[in-house]
Write an enzyme that holds these catalytic residues in place. Structure first.
Site, PDB file in Angstrom:
ATOM      1  N   LYS A  48      33.367  49.683  32.473  1.00  0.00           N
ATOM      2  CA  LYS A  48      32.437  48.790  31.761  1.00  0.00           C
ATOM      3  C   LYS A  48      31.383  49.604  31.003  1.00  0.00           C
ATOM      4  O   LYS A  48      31.069  49.320  29.847  1.00  0.00           O
ATOM      5  CB  LYS A  48      31.756  47.834  32.766  1.00  0.00           C
ATOM      6  N   GLN A  92      28.199  43.555  40.741  1.00  0.00           N
ATOM      7  CA  GLN A  92      29.614  43.885  40.927  1.00  0.00           C
ATOM      8  C   GLN A  92      30.081  43.423  42.305  1.00  0.00           C
ATOM      9  O   GLN A  92      29.488  43.756  43.323  1.00  0.00           O
ATOM     10  CB  GLN A  92      29.830  45.407  40.761  1.00  0.00           C
ATOM     11  N   ASP A 115      28.583  37.195  33.856  1.00  0.00           N
ATOM     12  CA  ASP A 115      29.850  36.893  34.535  1.00  0.00           C
ATOM     13  C   ASP A 115      30.194  35.409  34.486  1.00  0.00           C
ATOM     14  O   ASP A 115      31.328  35.029  34.779  1.00  0.00           O
ATOM     15  CB  ASP A 115      29.739  37.282  36.021  1.00  0.00           C
TER      16      ASP A 115
HETATM   17  N1  GUN Z   1      34.878  42.176  40.826  1.00  0.00           N
HETATM   18  C1  GUN Z   1      36.132  41.965  40.355  1.00  0.00           C
HETATM   19  N2  GUN Z   1      36.107  41.311  39.180  1.00  0.00           N
HETATM   20  C2  GUN Z   1      34.804  41.088  38.901  1.00  0.00           C
HETATM   21  C3  GUN Z   1      34.142  40.467  37.800  1.00  0.00           C
HETATM   22  O1  GUN Z   1      34.742  39.964  36.850  1.00  0.00           O
HETATM   23  N3  GUN Z   1      32.770  40.464  37.875  1.00  0.00           N
HETATM   24  C4  GUN Z   1      32.081  40.985  38.935  1.00  0.00           C
HETATM   25  N4  GUN Z   1      30.764  40.904  38.912  1.00  0.00           N
HETATM   26  N5  GUN Z   1      32.671  41.576  39.950  1.00  0.00           N
HETATM   27  C5  GUN Z   1      34.026  41.625  39.934  1.00  0.00           C
END
Ligand code: GUN
Length: 282
Positions: A48, A92, A115
């Site tokens: 990311k 996350q 998200d």
């Molecule tokens: N863990 C796995 N996929 C995601 C996601 O799309 N967002 C977040 N915040 N954590 C994750």
């Protein structure tokens, strides 16, 4: 009909997103809160950050210890909510078990929830209102549209009922006028349902869960899972040695790697830019 490889699309989108960032008065900023040392999470977060750099978004990781107290995480999020320089906040997942994931996810300001996981944003999605939307489901719809695969009126089967994938994705497909079925571990006659579907989205998390013979000809298969097989190679739910058989059956298939995973990150970046664009319009 072919492999729906996202790599070319990602290159194209990065260019477009970089131009959108350049038009803004202020560079968007994304703050990622990572808790503990989960190996997979570390890789996702690094990816990311790399994409943020490529499009010119400012990004920062706040890395908290595995045994961090709930109040510290809460305080961190509340401070970021108040910070006018912060465009988006991402917690996350997964987070360590002693922390209340539902609570912490929900105290993120709706407008900064990149998200789309808060009750406010999920509620807006269900009501068909404008809000932030979970990135993997967004990425799946973008991918289908970019590859000009019909969604309207199609029978869609989603094998996943999570808050991150299955539930928001079902709403996005409904908004596109598809007919949606959600399957899960208690679903009866799954194989029959797969055979009757035009689009199958699988996020089960088991390598070799699905094989070529499970699908009718011309099915579009979206494989969301990231698994590792016996040789330690990344794979999805669909057996890799069956890819060719599926192409020969005129099916479309997102490969793992280079499919949905790539799209999730691009959508996260795009949503962060959209939030900043909205802030500048107000
Ligand atoms: N863990 C796995 N996929 C995601 C996601 O799309 N967002 C977040 N915040 N954590 C994750």
């Amino acid at each position: 009909m072919a492999l729906l490889d996202a790599r070319q699309l990602v290159i194209k989108k990065i260019e477009i997103l970089r131009n959108r960032v350049n038009k803004l008065n202020k560079k968007p900023s994304l703050i990622i809160i990572r808790i503990g040392n989960d190996f997979a999470s570390g890789k996702y977060v690094a990816n990311k950050i790399k994409r943020c750099e490529e499009v010119g978004i400012e990004s920062k990781i706040i890395h908290l210890e595995e045994d961090v107290k709930q109040e510290i995480v809460e305080e961190t999020i509340l401070k970021l909510n108040e910070d006018k320089d912060v465009t988006g906040i991402l917690l996350q997942l997964p987070i360590p078990k002693h922390l209340d994931e539902d609570y912490l996810t929900n105290i993120i300001e709706n407008d900064k929830d990149v998200d789309g996981f808060t009750i406010g944003n999920m509620g807006k999605l269900c009501l068909g209102l404008d809000g932030n939307v979970a990135c993997t489901p967004r990425g799946i719809i973008t991918l289908l549209k970019e590859f000009k695969i019909d969604i309207e009126g199609q029978d869609v089967l989603i094998i996943n009922r999570s808050n991150i994938v299955g539930k928001p994705l079902s709403q996005l497909f409904l908004n596109e006028n598809a007919t949606v079925t959600i399957a899960h571990s208690k679903t009866k006659n799954l194989k029959e349902k797969i055979k009757l579907s035009d689009i199958v989205v699988t996020a089960v998390g088991k390598s070799n869960f699905l094989r070529s013979e499970d699908f009718s000809p011309s099915t579009t298969i979206i494989d969301v899972s990231i698994n590792f097989n016996e040789e330690g190679k990344m794979c999805g739910d669909v057996c890799k040695s069956d890819y060719e058989g599926l192409i020969n059956k005129n099916c479309n298939l997102t490969p793992v790697p280079n499919g949905v995973g790539q799209m999730t990150v691009i959508e996260l970046i795009e949503q962060t830019i959209e939030i900043e664009e909205k802030r500048e319009r107000i």
